[in-house]
Design an enzyme around this catalytic site. Structure first.
Site, PDB file in Angstrom:
ATOM      1  N   SER A  61    -107.139 -46.699 -49.750  1.00  0.00           N
ATOM      2  CA  SER A  61    -106.820 -46.537 -51.174  1.00  0.00           C
ATOM      3  C   SER A  61    -106.459 -47.844 -51.871  1.00  0.00           C
ATOM      4  O   SER A  61    -107.277 -48.736 -51.960  1.00  0.00           O
ATOM      5  CB  SER A  61    -105.707 -45.504 -51.310  1.00  0.00           C
ATOM      6  OG  SER A  61    -105.534 -45.149 -52.645  1.00  0.00           O
ATOM      7  N   HIS A  62    -105.206 -47.965 -52.313  1.00  0.00           N
ATOM      8  CA  HIS A  62    -104.774 -49.120 -53.104  1.00  0.00           C
ATOM      9  C   HIS A  62    -104.171 -50.223 -52.244  1.00  0.00           C
ATOM     10  O   HIS A  62    -103.689 -51.212 -52.774  1.00  0.00           O
ATOM     11  CB  HIS A  62    -103.750 -48.647 -54.126  1.00  0.00           C
ATOM     12  CG  HIS A  62    -102.660 -47.841 -53.479  1.00  0.00           C
ATOM     13  ND1 HIS A  62    -102.885 -46.581 -52.965  1.00  0.00           N
ATOM     14  CD2 HIS A  62    -101.375 -48.121 -53.212  1.00  0.00           C
ATOM     15  CE1 HIS A  62    -101.778 -46.124 -52.420  1.00  0.00           C
ATOM     16  NE2 HIS A  62    -100.833 -47.038 -52.558  1.00  0.00           N
ATOM     17  N   ASP A 108    -108.076 -48.176 -58.567  1.00  0.00           N
ATOM     18  CA  ASP A 108    -107.686 -48.642 -57.236  1.00  0.00           C
ATOM     19  C   ASP A 108    -108.918 -48.807 -56.349  1.00  0.00           C
ATOM     20  O   ASP A 108    -110.051 -48.595 -56.784  1.00  0.00           O
ATOM     21  CB  ASP A 108    -106.623 -47.727 -56.597  1.00  0.00           C
ATOM     22  CG  ASP A 108    -107.176 -46.398 -56.128  1.00  0.00           C
ATOM     23  OD1 ASP A 108    -108.239 -45.988 -56.624  1.00  0.00           O
ATOM     24  OD2 ASP A 108    -106.555 -45.769 -55.245  1.00  0.00           O
ATOM     25  N   ASP A 142    -110.390 -47.153 -53.932  1.00  0.00           N
ATOM     26  CA  ASP A 142    -111.338 -46.051 -53.732  1.00  0.00           C
ATOM     27  C   ASP A 142    -111.628 -45.267 -55.001  1.00  0.00           C
ATOM     28  O   ASP A 142    -112.296 -44.219 -54.951  1.00  0.00           O
ATOM     29  CB  ASP A 142    -110.877 -45.130 -52.591  1.00  0.00           C
ATOM     30  CG  ASP A 142    -109.566 -44.423 -52.877  1.00  0.00           C
ATOM     31  OD1 ASP A 142    -108.709 -45.020 -53.550  1.00  0.00           O
ATOM     32  OD2 ASP A 142    -109.390 -43.280 -52.421  1.00  0.00           O
ATOM     33  N   ASP A 147    -109.885 -43.461 -57.154  1.00  0.00           N
ATOM     34  CA  ASP A 147    -109.272 -42.212 -57.612  1.00  0.00           C
ATOM     35  C   ASP A 147    -108.076 -42.432 -58.532  1.00  0.00           C
ATOM     36  O   ASP A 147    -107.649 -41.526 -59.219  1.00  0.00           O
ATOM     37  CB  ASP A 147    -108.917 -41.288 -56.424  1.00  0.00           C
ATOM     38  CG  ASP A 147    -108.054 -41.956 -55.373  1.00  0.00           C
ATOM     39  OD1 ASP A 147    -107.816 -43.175 -55.465  1.00  0.00           O
ATOM     40  OD2 ASP A 147    -107.626 -41.243 -54.444  1.00  0.00           O
ATOM     41  N   ARG A 148    -107.526 -43.665 -58.552  1.00  0.00           N
ATOM     42  CA  ARG A 148    -106.383 -43.923 -59.442  1.00  0.00           C
ATOM     43  C   ARG A 148    -106.815 -44.702 -60.678  1.00  0.00           C
ATOM     44  O   ARG A 148    -107.803 -45.433 -60.635  1.00  0.00           O
ATOM     45  CB  ARG A 148    -105.326 -44.755 -58.717  1.00  0.00           C
ATOM     46  CG  ARG A 148    -104.742 -44.074 -57.511  1.00  0.00           C
ATOM     47  CD  ARG A 148    -103.611 -44.890 -56.935  1.00  0.00           C
ATOM     48  NE  ARG A 148    -103.064 -44.201 -55.772  1.00  0.00           N
ATOM     49  CZ  ARG A 148    -101.834 -44.377 -55.313  1.00  0.00           C
ATOM     50  NH1 ARG A 148    -101.030 -45.225 -55.920  1.00  0.00           N
ATOM     51  NH2 ARG A 148    -101.405 -43.718 -54.262  1.00  0.00           N
ATOM     52  N   THR A 159     -96.111 -33.700 -53.691  1.00  0.00           N
ATOM     53  CA  THR A 159     -96.981 -34.866 -53.853  1.00  0.00           C
ATOM     54  C   THR A 159     -98.279 -34.714 -53.055  1.00  0.00           C
ATOM     55  O   THR A 159     -98.264 -34.248 -51.918  1.00  0.00           O
ATOM     56  CB  THR A 159     -96.212 -36.108 -53.392  1.00  0.00           C
ATOM     57  OG1 THR A 159     -95.104 -36.285 -54.271  1.00  0.00           O
ATOM     58  CG2 THR A 159     -97.080 -37.348 -53.416  1.00  0.00           C
ATOM     59  N   GLU A 177    -100.454 -37.087 -61.419  1.00  0.00           N
ATOM     60  CA  GLU A 177     -99.325 -37.563 -60.628  1.00  0.00           C
ATOM     61  C   GLU A 177     -98.834 -38.876 -61.221  1.00  0.00           C
ATOM     62  O   GLU A 177     -99.613 -39.636 -61.798  1.00  0.00           O
ATOM     63  CB  GLU A 177     -99.748 -37.815 -59.171  1.00  0.00           C
ATOM     64  CG  GLU A 177    -100.065 -36.567 -58.400  1.00  0.00           C
ATOM     65  CD  GLU A 177    -100.222 -36.859 -56.904  1.00  0.00           C
ATOM     66  OE1 GLU A 177     -99.386 -36.392 -56.137  1.00  0.00           O
ATOM     67  OE2 GLU A 177    -101.163 -37.568 -56.528  1.00  0.00           O
ATOM     68  N   SER A 223     -98.198 -41.448 -59.731  1.00  0.00           N
ATOM     69  CA  SER A 223     -98.763 -42.575 -58.995  1.00  0.00           C
ATOM     70  C   SER A 223    -100.154 -42.950 -59.513  1.00  0.00           C
ATOM     71  O   SER A 223    -101.026 -43.295 -58.736  1.00  0.00           O
ATOM     72  CB  SER A 223     -98.821 -42.225 -57.514  1.00  0.00           C
ATOM     73  OG  SER A 223     -99.538 -41.015 -57.334  1.00  0.00           O
ATOM     74  N   LYS A 262    -108.411 -36.715 -57.591  1.00  0.00           N
ATOM     75  CA  LYS A 262    -108.135 -37.429 -58.827  1.00  0.00           C
ATOM     76  C   LYS A 262    -109.285 -38.395 -59.068  1.00  0.00           C
ATOM     77  O   LYS A 262    -110.004 -38.760 -58.140  1.00  0.00           O
ATOM     78  CB  LYS A 262    -106.791 -38.141 -58.756  1.00  0.00           C
ATOM     79  CG  LYS A 262    -106.545 -39.027 -57.542  1.00  0.00           C
ATOM     80  CD  LYS A 262    -105.084 -39.454 -57.530  1.00  0.00           C
ATOM     81  CE  LYS A 262    -104.779 -40.409 -56.397  1.00  0.00           C
ATOM     82  NZ  LYS A 262    -104.547 -39.692 -55.125  1.00  0.00           N
TER      83      LYS A 262
END
Ligand code: VG1
Ligand code: CO
Length: 548
Positions: free
Chosen positions: A121-122, A292, A294, A296-297, A361, A380, A382, A393
């Site tokens: 992820s991030h 991020d 991947d 999703d954020r 979460t 979320e 985050s 997301k």
């Protein structure tokens, strides 16, 4: 087609004690996956073993990754093991690239049995960075707790794994490749696909691309700046925003996925995305966003770098939801936020009389509600926002959702939720658990309720305190121990939570949120102007750090 059938082997292995998937997947230092014997093989075998053999035989799986170091090597192993474990077809993004939301989308479209996403992820990537594996099930979402628990149990007793060691996939060429395996009637097939196309098709049905094109490329267009941080979102931004929606080339930066993300954290927040924050301050751009690793954020910024808090972002989208054509067709089934996410969304839910769910979460809890047709939009704190068109997301979806609102109108928010999260990283796990236990004991004392803490001129009275527990309204599963909540009269909250995505030791997250009515504070720097609550485990001490 290969000439002689490929060998299928069963090889002995021994278990590792630390393969418990976290909030979303297993994250470790890259060298753990790369150098510890069979660490990767064990975990992948446990994923396959968690799928009933009858469902697995001849099934289709999706594989993609965010392009970080070790991505392609891991994919080769996963394909070799998928073939040996009876999977019939694996669909992979070209060069091993596919964003987390796109994998979710493709799983659903082609009715795959699930998907494996190579990403931490991030977290930073590279030989000294992190690597990770997410496993999504047939609904397209992160595996539910029952499945991840099963994977963990399997990982503690694993004795062997199955593999076709000679199988090699060409990840670079779009199209079908098939392989004959010994003792199998049907060939095993691999399909290399364009990572963007199928996902882009979905977005075309959700948003009005003509309206967005007008907004971005007509004479009175708004100027946008998108930063892909050398993560997986680059090719999606280029293809969808630039090529298709006509946003100029200078509106997208850092769009080439790199194995080490250019040496930075691909983490969309005010600290790690400082390059975009600085650019936005110049006032040249009206709208900024960053993603991020991947994809999703997302973090959204307004003109002059105005920070849209993720908890507010989902609330603004909710309040303007019918600016998005998709929701005009589906209607709005419900809203949801994770427990540590501030309650801005609750106000919209109350005003619109739409059901609101407060979940633990992690996106998997939203997925269950979406599968039951109870949830349309969720978020979320985050930096995660998304809707029920997939089960993840989705950073780019959030950008197109915001642009759709901007195309229809400019919304002003009549209050702001000040929210802050402090992470104490890499602390000793046992000490962190003990601290949480002490704290729980303290806040569950009945004398704690009603106590008043004074901070400058403000008074905070404890209204409720608990260890958050969630009963899934769809299947009744109870998730306990999801974080300690101290809720004050008026809605301000302090939350303590142990992170579930650590690659190393433990992270204690402290979340603070309170509602601020003063509209002037909307334009102040949210990182500077806040009441800071400081707490020790014997006594809560609150004091204010006044506006800088
Ligand atoms: C964090 C976030 C959580 C998010 C999860 C996965 O988990 O708090 O909201 O869903 O990461 O994000 P934790 O347990 O470390 O707080 V991602 O971008 O890896 O899918
Ligand atoms: Co992510």
């Amino acid at each position: 087609m290969n000439d002689s059938p490929l060998q299928v082997l069963t090889l002995p292995t021994s278990p590792y004690p630390d393969q418990r998937p976290g909030t979303n997947g297993l994250k470790k230092k890259t060298h753990v996956f790369q150098s510890i014997k069979n660490f990767l093989h064990n975990f992948i075998q446990c994923i396959f073993s968690s799928i009933d053999l009858r469902d697995r035989q001849g099934s289709t799986m999706v594989v993609g990754g965010d392009g970080r170091y070790f991505n392609s090597t891991a994919i080769q192993v996963i394909v070799q093991m998928a073939a040996a474990n009876g999977v019939g077809r694996v669909v992979i993004g070209q060069k091993g690239i596919m964003s987390t939301p796109a994998v979710s989308c493709v799983i659903r479209k082609i009715k795959a049995i699930g998907g494996i996403i190579l990403t931490a992820s991030h977290n930073p990537g590279g030989p000294d960075g992190d690597f990770g594996i997410k496993f999504n099930t047939a609904n397209g979402g992160p595996a539910p707790e029952a499945v991840t628990n099963q994977i963990f149990q399997l990982s503690r007793t694993i004795e062997e794994f199955a593999i076709c060691p000679e199988l090699r996939v060409d990840l670079g060429t779009i199209g079908k490749q098939s392989f004959d395996l010994e003792n199998k009637f049907k060939p095993f097939t691999v399909e290399i696909v364009d990572p963007v196309e199928s996902y882009a098709n979905s977005l075309r049905n959700i948003f009005d691309f003509a309206v967005l094109k007008e907004l971005l490329s007509a004479d009175n267009h708004i100027q946008i700046r998108l930063d892909a941080m050398h993560g997986v979102t680059g090719p999606y931004v280029k293809k969808i925003l630039c090529e298709e929606l006509g946003s100029p080339a200078n509106s997208a930066i850092n769009c080439v996925p790199l194995e080490n993300f250019g040496g930075r954290h691909p983490d969309p927040n005010l600290i790690y995305a400082s390059e975009l924050v600085e650019t936005m301050k110049s006032g040249q751009y009206d709208f900024g966003a960053v993603f991020d690793g991947d994809g999703d954020r997302n973090m959204i910024l307004g003109k002059h770098g105005f920070f849209v808090n993720p908890s507010d972002s989902v609330a603004v989208l909710a309040a303007n939801i019918f600016c998005i054509p998709y929701f005009q067709h589906t209607g709005v089934r419900g809203f949801a936020r994770s427990m540590p996410t501030s309650a801005a969304l609750d106000m919209v839910a109350r005003a619109t009389k739409i059901q609101l769910y407060e979940t633990p979460t992690g996106w998997r809890f939203f997925g269950s509600l979406m599968d039951a047709g109870r949830l349309s939009l969720c978020g979320e704190e985050s930096f995660g926002t998304g809707s029920d068109y997939i089960r993840e997301k989705d950073g780019l979806w959030a950008v197109l959702a915001w642009l759709s609102i901007l195309a229809v109108r400019r919304q002003s928010i009549d209050g702001i939720f000040l929210r802050h999260r402090f992470d104490y990283e890499e602390v000793d796990l046992d000490a962190a658990v003990e601290m949480m236990l002490d704290l729980e004991l303290m806040i569950s004392d009945r004398a704690f309720i009603g106590q008043v803490f004074t901070v400058g001129e403000k008074k905070y009275q404890v209204e409720a305190a608990d260890n958050f527990e969630y009963g899934d309204p769809v299947d009744g599963t109870i998730s306990r121990n999801q974080g300690l909540r101290i809720i004050f009269k008026g809605g301000s909250r302090i939350i303590f939570r142990l992170s579930g995505t650590d690659s190393f030791r433990a992270t204690v997250g402290l979340y603070f949120d309170s509602y601020e009515k003063d509209i002037n504070k909307l334009f102040q720097d949210p990182q500077v102007n806040y009441d800071l609550f400081l707490m020790d485990t014997s006594k809560i001490v609150c004091f204010i750090r006044s506006a800088g």
